[in-house]
Design a protein around this motif. Structure first.
Motif, mmCIF file in Angstrom:
data_model
loop_
_atom_site.group_PDB
_atom_site.id
_atom_site.type_symbol
_atom_site.label_atom_id
_atom_site.label_comp_id
_atom_site.label_asym_id
_atom_site.label_seq_id
_atom_site.Cartn_x
_atom_site.Cartn_y
_atom_site.Cartn_z
ATOM 1 N N MET A 73 29.356 -0.703 -18.232
ATOM 2 C CA MET A 73 30.715 -0.780 -18.303
ATOM 3 C C MET A 73 31.283 -2.186 -18.674
ATOM 4 O O MET A 73 32.517 -2.213 -18.693
ATOM 5 C CB MET A 73 31.356 -0.252 -17.257
ATOM 6 N N GLY A 74 30.365 -3.087 -18.980
ATOM 7 C CA GLY A 74 30.885 -4.389 -19.516
ATOM 8 C C GLY A 74 31.316 -5.674 -18.348
ATOM 9 O O GLY A 74 31.970 -6.559 -19.018
ATOM 10 N N LYS A 75 31.532 -5.214 -17.231
ATOM 11 C CA LYS A 75 31.890 -6.401 -16.386
ATOM 12 C C LYS A 75 30.833 -7.409 -16.342
ATOM 13 O O LYS A 75 29.574 -7.374 -16.940
ATOM 14 C CB LYS A 75 31.951 -5.904 -14.864
ATOM 15 N N PRO A 76 31.505 -8.851 -16.400
ATOM 16 C CA PRO A 76 30.619 -9.977 -16.204
ATOM 17 C C PRO A 76 29.433 -10.086 -15.320
ATOM 18 O O PRO A 76 29.574 -9.280 -14.220
ATOM 19 C CB PRO A 76 31.526 -11.155 -16.108
ATOM 20 N N LEU A 77 28.348 -10.415 -15.722
ATOM 21 C CA LEU A 77 26.801 -10.260 -14.920
ATOM 22 C C LEU A 77 27.296 -10.819 -13.302
ATOM 23 O O LEU A 77 26.813 -10.106 -12.613
ATOM 24 C CB LEU A 77 25.896 -10.829 -15.674
ATOM 25 N N LEU A 158 27.673 14.689 -2.093
ATOM 26 C CA LEU A 158 27.689 14.968 -3.551
ATOM 27 C C LEU A 158 28.273 13.991 -4.388
ATOM 28 O O LEU A 158 29.618 13.945 -4.314
ATOM 29 C CB LEU A 158 27.840 16.665 -3.960
ATOM 30 N N LEU A 159 27.631 13.344 -5.332
ATOM 31 C CA LEU A 159 28.466 12.486 -6.202
ATOM 32 C C LEU A 159 28.626 13.036 -7.656
ATOM 33 O O LEU A 159 27.414 13.108 -8.370
ATOM 34 C CB LEU A 159 27.525 10.990 -6.245
ATOM 35 N N LYS A 160 29.676 12.943 -8.122
ATOM 36 C CA LYS A 160 30.048 13.468 -9.447
ATOM 37 C C LYS A 160 30.780 12.092 -9.974
ATOM 38 O O LYS A 160 31.808 11.741 -9.973
ATOM 39 C CB LYS A 160 31.118 14.591 -9.798
ATOM 40 N N HIS A 161 29.680 11.238 -10.786
ATOM 41 C CA HIS A 161 30.274 9.894 -11.183
ATOM 42 C C HIS A 161 30.757 10.065 -12.679
ATOM 43 O O HIS A 161 30.689 11.120 -13.326
ATOM 44 C CB HIS A 161 28.992 8.941 -11.365
ATOM 45 N N ALA A 162 31.369 9.040 -13.121
ATOM 46 C CA ALA A 162 31.995 8.811 -14.469
ATOM 47 C C ALA A 162 30.723 9.122 -15.248
ATOM 48 O O ALA A 162 29.573 8.745 -15.050
ATOM 49 C CB ALA A 162 32.609 7.573 -14.579
ATOM 50 N N SER A 163 31.152 9.793 -16.518
ATOM 51 C CA SER A 163 30.114 10.276 -17.383
ATOM 52 C C SER A 163 29.390 8.826 -18.244
ATOM 53 O O SER A 163 28.449 9.177 -19.000
ATOM 54 C CB SER A 163 30.552 11.274 -18.367
ATOM 55 N N ASN A 164 30.089 7.917 -18.087
ATOM 56 C CA ASN A 164 29.649 6.631 -18.908
ATOM 57 C C ASN A 164 28.814 5.729 -18.193
ATOM 58 O O ASN A 164 28.461 4.711 -18.573
ATOM 59 C CB ASN A 164 30.880 5.915 -19.652
ATOM 60 N N VAL A 165 28.595 6.045 -16.762
ATOM 61 C CA VAL A 165 27.782 5.314 -15.895
ATOM 62 C C VAL A 165 26.583 6.207 -15.457
ATOM 63 O O VAL A 165 26.403 5.987 -14.347
ATOM 64 C CB VAL A 165 28.661 4.150 -14.803
ATOM 65 N N PRO A 166 25.981 6.993 -16.277
ATOM 66 C CA PRO A 166 24.744 7.764 -15.330
ATOM 67 C C PRO A 166 23.705 7.092 -14.996
ATOM 68 O O PRO A 166 23.005 7.476 -13.964
ATOM 69 C CB PRO A 166 24.619 8.498 -16.772
ATOM 70 N N GLN A 167 23.442 5.895 -15.505
ATOM 71 C CA GLN A 167 22.119 5.065 -14.914
ATOM 72 C C GLN A 167 22.634 4.614 -13.432
ATOM 73 O O GLN A 167 21.743 4.645 -12.649
ATOM 74 C CB GLN A 167 21.755 4.031 -15.926
ATOM 75 N N THR A 168 23.640 4.369 -13.261
ATOM 76 C CA THR A 168 23.932 3.552 -11.850
ATOM 77 C C THR A 168 24.040 4.723 -11.167
ATOM 78 O O THR A 168 23.770 4.807 -9.851
ATOM 79 C CB THR A 168 25.289 3.010 -12.122
#
Length: 464
Positions: A73-77, A158-168
């Motif tokens: 998601m692009g946040k600074p490291l 149960l976690l339904k996370h945002a679809s653009n952070v599946p690895q997290t």
């Protein structure tokens, strides 16, 4: 929407994932219910041991999971590392404090003498399976500030996370498994947003929490209300940052920059509307403009980067629409207002300051989810309060003043879930977090947060 990691610094798809089918979701629901039946009977010491083990694992994984978050998601490291460390802090805080936060409450005997009971107490019991619908902007912290208190209270998640952070999302699933939690205590549902309602309406799910957009909150609240299920909603914000004549102007400017561009400006509690008294407006505006223009925009994996890309291409397009609408209606661009040259591959946008905002502009009422600040000049305290409250949101607020009279007025009249005086809004495990108006309802964190998903039970016992 596909379930994939798309690097916002390059626009390239890194990994794609097949969403769960109906059978897999069904297994997760069954596992969550079975886990709750046993896990709810565990003691606080056992739950704390598990959570502390998970905290230790996360601490050891800091660099790896930070890089994953930045890639997704692009946040600074540096900000990603800090986010992971903050999660560890919250996990350890709840492990240490949950038992006292949920201790039985015994009223003064004189207050209940006429109730007919020999003894009365209030007990906090877990509700059951809690569905968490979480956003991408703080992909670890948003989840952990739900998971740590919910698990310590004896619930399963149960976690339904945002679809653009599946690895997290999958990392979190594995983290609790590695820590030794019984199967089903915490599970990631790799499903799209279209699958949320069916899970929420399932009778095995007791409650839900959502952090995200106002439309998403409305949808979850409507379905949960139809099923008469408890929800906690933390939605958008358009937080005011009010600067009065007695403020320490240098500190206020430094904090204002950080408060606006933290997480690349994609934070619900980021200061967005800068409301400055006329006596100090010119000085503040020039210092603020210069500091925003001096920020380094670029690759979020590089240590010197202040502002990385926006998380999604659509997010940048939405932000551009708001800026373009304001400029077309007469707003003045003090700095920024465009895509930075030389960074065409990713979803970058320059840190931007706009002045001359009027009520007819969309940006006056809508949330800016990116590094764009709006400046307002006000004549006095009354106008400052009025302008600060002139928003459908009410998440948090910042006020800068050395006048106790000012502070008293802001604390009395600001419509927000938090008021931070001479400092920047930030979430903390021991402090309640949430908003009013269209920023949602309920509270996360602190004792208030852990009790949200408890059955507050009156235990009345007659004499023998």
């Amino acid at each position: 929407m596909p379930i994939a990691t798309v690097n916002p610094a390059t626009g390239e798809t890194v990994r794609t994932f097949e969403p769960m089918g109906a059978e897999a979701v069904e297994r997760c629901l069954d596992d969550a219910v079975r886990a709750f039946a046993a896990y709810r009977t565990t003691g606080f010491a056992e739950r704390a041991e598990l959570l502390l083990r998970a905290a230790d694992l996360l601490e050891a994984d800091n660099e790896d999971i930070a890089r994953t978050m930045t890639e997704e998601m692009g946040k600074p490291l540096a900000a990603a590392r800090a986010e992971a460390a903050k999660c560890v802090k919250a996990m350890r805080w709840y492990a240490a404090n949950a038992e006292s936060l949920l201790a039985d409450e015994v009223p003064d005997p004189a207050d209940v003498r006429d109730s007919g009971a020999a003894s009365v107490r209030t007990r906090y019991r877990p509700l059951g399976v809690v569905l968490a619908v979480m956003p991408w902007n703080f992909p670890l912290w948003q989840v952990m500030r739900f998971a740590a208190p919910a698990l310590m209270a004896g619930n399963t998640g149960l976690l339904k996370h945002a679809s653009n952070v599946p690895q997290t999302a999958l990392y979190l699933d594995g983290l609790f498994e590695r820590a030794g939690y019984p199967r089903g205590c915490f599970q990631t549902l790799l499903i799209g947003s279209g699958g949320v309602e069916a899970v929420l309406r399932d009778p095995r799910v007791a409650a839900a929490t959502l952090t995200g957009s106002e439309p998403a909150g409305r949808a979850v609240a409507a379905a949960a209300g139809d099923e008469v299920k408890k929800t906690v909603l933390e939605l958008g914000g358009s937080d005011p940052f009010v600067v009065m004549p007695s403020a320490d102007l240098e500190r206020a400017v430094r904090t204002a920059v950080t408060a606006r561009v933290q997480n690349n400006g994609q934070s619900c509690i980021a200061a967005k509307r800068f409301i400055v008294h006329a006596d100090v407006y010119d000085g503040f505006a020039e210092r603020f403009r210069a500091a925003m223009a001096a920020l380094s925009v670029g690759d979020p994996m590089l240590e010197g980067t202040d502002v990385g890309p926006l998380a999604t291409e659509k997010g940048r397009a939405d932000l551009e629409e708001l800026v373009d609408d304001a400029v077309a209606a007469g707003a003045e661009v003090l700095c920024g207002g465009r895509r930075p040259p030389g960074l065409e591959r990713g979803w970058y946008y320059e840190p931007t300051v706009l002045a001359g905002i009027t009520p007819g502009m969309r940006i006056d009422q809508e949330e800016t989810f990116g590094p764009v600040a709006t400046l307002y000049r006000v004549a006095d305290l009354d106008e400052a309060v009025e302008r600060a409250n002139h928003t459908p949101f009410g998440l948090s607020s910042n006020v800068w003043t050395r006048s106790e009279e000012d502070v008293d007025r802001f604390v009395r009249d600001l419509e927000a879930g938090g008021i931070y005086v001479n400092g920047m809004t930030a979430s903390h495990p021991a402090l309640p977090f949430g908003g009013v108006k269209r920023s949602g309802y309920g509270r996360e964190l602190s004792g208030h947060g852990i009790r949200e998903f408890c059955n507050v039970t009156t235990v009345w016992q007659a004499a023998d």
